[in-house]
Design a protein around this motif. Sequence first.
Motif, short mmCIF file in Angstrom:
data_model
loop_
_atom_site.label_atom_id
_atom_site.label_comp_id
_atom_site.label_asym_id
_atom_site.label_seq_id
_atom_site.Cartn_x
_atom_site.Cartn_y
_atom_site.Cartn_z
N VAL A 216 20.04 -48.75 -56.35
CA VAL A 216 18.62 -48.46 -56.46
C VAL A 216 18.35 -46.96 -56.58
N GLU A 217 17.42 -46.64 -57.47
CA GLU A 217 16.93 -45.27 -57.61
C GLU A 217 15.41 -45.28 -57.50
N ILE A 218 14.87 -44.18 -56.96
CA ILE A 218 13.42 -44.03 -56.86
C ILE A 218 13.01 -42.80 -57.66
N THR A 219 12.11 -43.02 -58.61
CA THR A 219 11.65 -41.94 -59.47
C THR A 219 10.15 -41.72 -59.27
N ARG A 220 9.76 -40.47 -59.21
CA ARG A 220 8.34 -40.14 -59.02
C ARG A 220 7.76 -39.57 -60.31
N VAL A 234 2.98 -41.85 -58.56
CA VAL A 234 3.53 -43.19 -58.76
C VAL A 234 5.04 -43.15 -58.52
N TYR A 235 5.54 -44.10 -57.72
CA TYR A 235 6.96 -44.18 -57.40
C TYR A 235 7.53 -45.44 -58.03
N ILE A 236 8.65 -45.28 -58.72
CA ILE A 236 9.27 -46.37 -59.46
C ILE A 236 10.61 -46.71 -58.81
N TYR A 237 10.70 -47.92 -58.25
CA TYR A 237 11.96 -48.42 -57.70
C TYR A 237 12.65 -49.21 -58.81
N SER A 238 13.86 -48.84 -59.15
CA SER A 238 14.57 -49.55 -60.22
C SER A 238 16.08 -49.46 -59.98
N SER A 239 16.82 -50.21 -60.77
CA SER A 239 18.29 -50.15 -60.67
C SER A 239 18.89 -50.46 -62.03
N ARG A 263 9.58 -49.99 -47.89
CA ARG A 263 10.69 -49.49 -48.72
C ARG A 263 11.88 -50.44 -48.75
N TYR A 264 12.25 -50.99 -47.60
CA TYR A 264 13.38 -51.91 -47.55
C TYR A 264 13.17 -53.08 -48.52
N LEU A 265 11.94 -53.54 -48.64
CA LEU A 265 11.62 -54.68 -49.50
C LEU A 265 11.62 -54.28 -50.97
N MET A 266 11.09 -53.10 -51.28
CA MET A 266 11.10 -52.60 -52.65
C MET A 266 12.54 -52.39 -53.14
N GLU A 267 13.37 -51.84 -52.26
CA GLU A 267 14.78 -51.64 -52.62
C GLU A 267 15.49 -52.98 -52.79
N HIS A 268 15.13 -53.93 -51.98
CA HIS A 268 15.72 -55.27 -52.10
C HIS A 268 15.41 -55.88 -53.47
N LEU A 269 14.15 -55.80 -53.87
CA LEU A 269 13.75 -56.33 -55.18
C LEU A 269 14.42 -55.58 -56.31
N ALA A 270 14.46 -54.25 -56.20
CA ALA A 270 15.08 -53.45 -57.26
C ALA A 270 16.57 -53.75 -57.38
N SER A 271 17.22 -54.01 -56.26
CA SER A 271 18.66 -54.30 -56.31
C SER A 271 18.94 -55.62 -57.02
N HIS A 272 17.92 -56.48 -57.11
CA HIS A 272 18.05 -57.76 -57.81
C HIS A 272 17.52 -57.68 -59.26
N GLY A 273 17.29 -56.48 -59.73
CA GLY A 273 16.94 -56.29 -61.13
C GLY A 273 15.47 -56.18 -61.46
N TYR A 274 14.62 -56.09 -60.44
CA TYR A 274 13.18 -55.96 -60.68
C TYR A 274 12.77 -54.48 -60.65
N THR A 275 11.79 -54.15 -61.46
CA THR A 275 11.21 -52.81 -61.43
C THR A 275 9.91 -52.88 -60.62
N VAL A 276 9.85 -52.06 -59.57
CA VAL A 276 8.70 -52.08 -58.66
C VAL A 276 7.93 -50.76 -58.80
#
Length: 554
Positions: A216-220, A234-239, A263-276
């Motif tokens: 997971v990466e977080i981009t602002r 805007v913060y973008i959680y992606s992987s 954050r734990y939940l956003m990272e969880h979703l991003a680790s499964h391929g979702y962009t948050v």
Amino acid sequence: MVQIPRFAIKRQCKQWLFPLSLFTTTILSGFPLFTLPLRAAESVVIRQGFIYATVSVKDLKEFAETGKVPVGLLGYFSFLKPEQKQQALGALNIKIKIKNETVEAIVNSQVGTRLLTDIDTIISADKSQGGVAIKQAILSSAESEQGLSVINFLENYPLPTIEINLPRAFGVLKQLNQGFWQTQRLLLEVLPKLTPEGSQAPSIPFDPSQIGPGKVEITRIELQDKQRDRNIPVYIYSSSTATPDKPLILYSHGRGSDYQELRYLMEHLASHGYTVIVPEHPGSNATFVDKNLFLSPTEVIERPQDLIFTLNELEKLNTNDPKFKGKFNTNNTLVFGYSFGGATALALAGGEFQIDQLRKSCDQSFISFSLGKATQCLAAELPKDRYRFSDPRIKRAIAFSPTASVIFGKTGLNQVQVPTLILTQSSDKVTPALPEQIAIFSQIKTEKLLLGVLGATHLSVRDPGTIGDQSWIPVTPISGGEIVGDASKDVKNYAKAMVLADAAQLTPEAQKYQVFLTPEYYKFISTPAFPVRLIKDIPPETQVFIEELLKTQY
């Protein structure tokens, strides 16, 4: 673009909706047995008919400063348990520093005036000044370097003695946050009827609460809405595992919070391929509340517009910016929000803000409100009667502990157009489950689910890194008693499974994840610490019982 490292953020009492609400409620309910004596320049008289007792402000101040019980209070403290003494000490030492002009705006507002009037009812009629003395003491104490505190308030009270009518005081205390207490009754009497009986354990293909394979990466990025003069971080959680067949997830944070709230939940979703995508609402995020505390009534309608503007800008980036080209599936978006953000999410899903109905609901005794209802009542000053922010790009909605009891009126959620999932937590004092989530569930006419977690509090679902020390907060009808961090690990695991499965319903893997959206699954994974139940509808007889409970409070 900047990569954002993880760090813990400590939040103090600026999490509260109104400093005045916290302050007056602390005075009312922070002290067992002698809660209400704390209003006098020199002494407080507690009166019940012809029987009365006197407490010295000097003794209270000595206790607050030293932690030792002075001789003058020994008679009172002999009846208290050790934890009650500690609770009283904590309440006496709460200090709230706010700008003078902010305090003045609060106490002069319609909400502030009603609250002062409610508090004033406990003062004996011949001593009362119609709330004027209370107001003067609050304004004077706010001007000091120490800020608002119970002792400072008492030292600034304009009369040498104040008499408290004990029967009236207890009457007021019984009204505090009625929604919370009625929730406990509802769940005690009704929950057994809402659980699946005799169901077999489902076949579980994998554990959806486990982290996915993506790093997971977080981009602002910074977006500027020139038309509304709002700069939106805007913060973008992606992987690396993100794929175009997955929906975009758009998140709205709660009042006084930020992009790390879940954050734990956003990272969880991003680790499964979702962009948050997590835009911060500049009129109600942590940065704003740290400086101002008092929200503008327009913030209620600015927040949905923040989300719509963000989607519009992402569409442009998706086409024109090489760094983001093809990354944002904006036409297949799941909107998700928590607390104040939960109402924001429901608005984008089609819910209508019915301000005309809200004004009627908010024109009541303010002392009975939860902080969630008080937040919604800010909207009473909006100029229009109705507001809609439905967006066709939204395909599903999730709301965690949403503030929804009055903002949508009686029929506003009838217009929700997409499948909707609501999380409710039974011991939530900020947004009590009965009025804020359970009562509004029947309004939603589309496909819907309600996940109820028994024993969980408002902050149980929050990321541990965003929650400061809770131990100093007095346990009152509107505050304290939060179960957070490792103690609420089960709740966060439920959240990870539920949100991942719900997002997957907008992908080709929908069927694979369907089992994680069934009542049988949540009965199977339910733990003794936090029993959890998933329901699709509230039975008619239960709905009648809910409506009867609501008649006594809202």
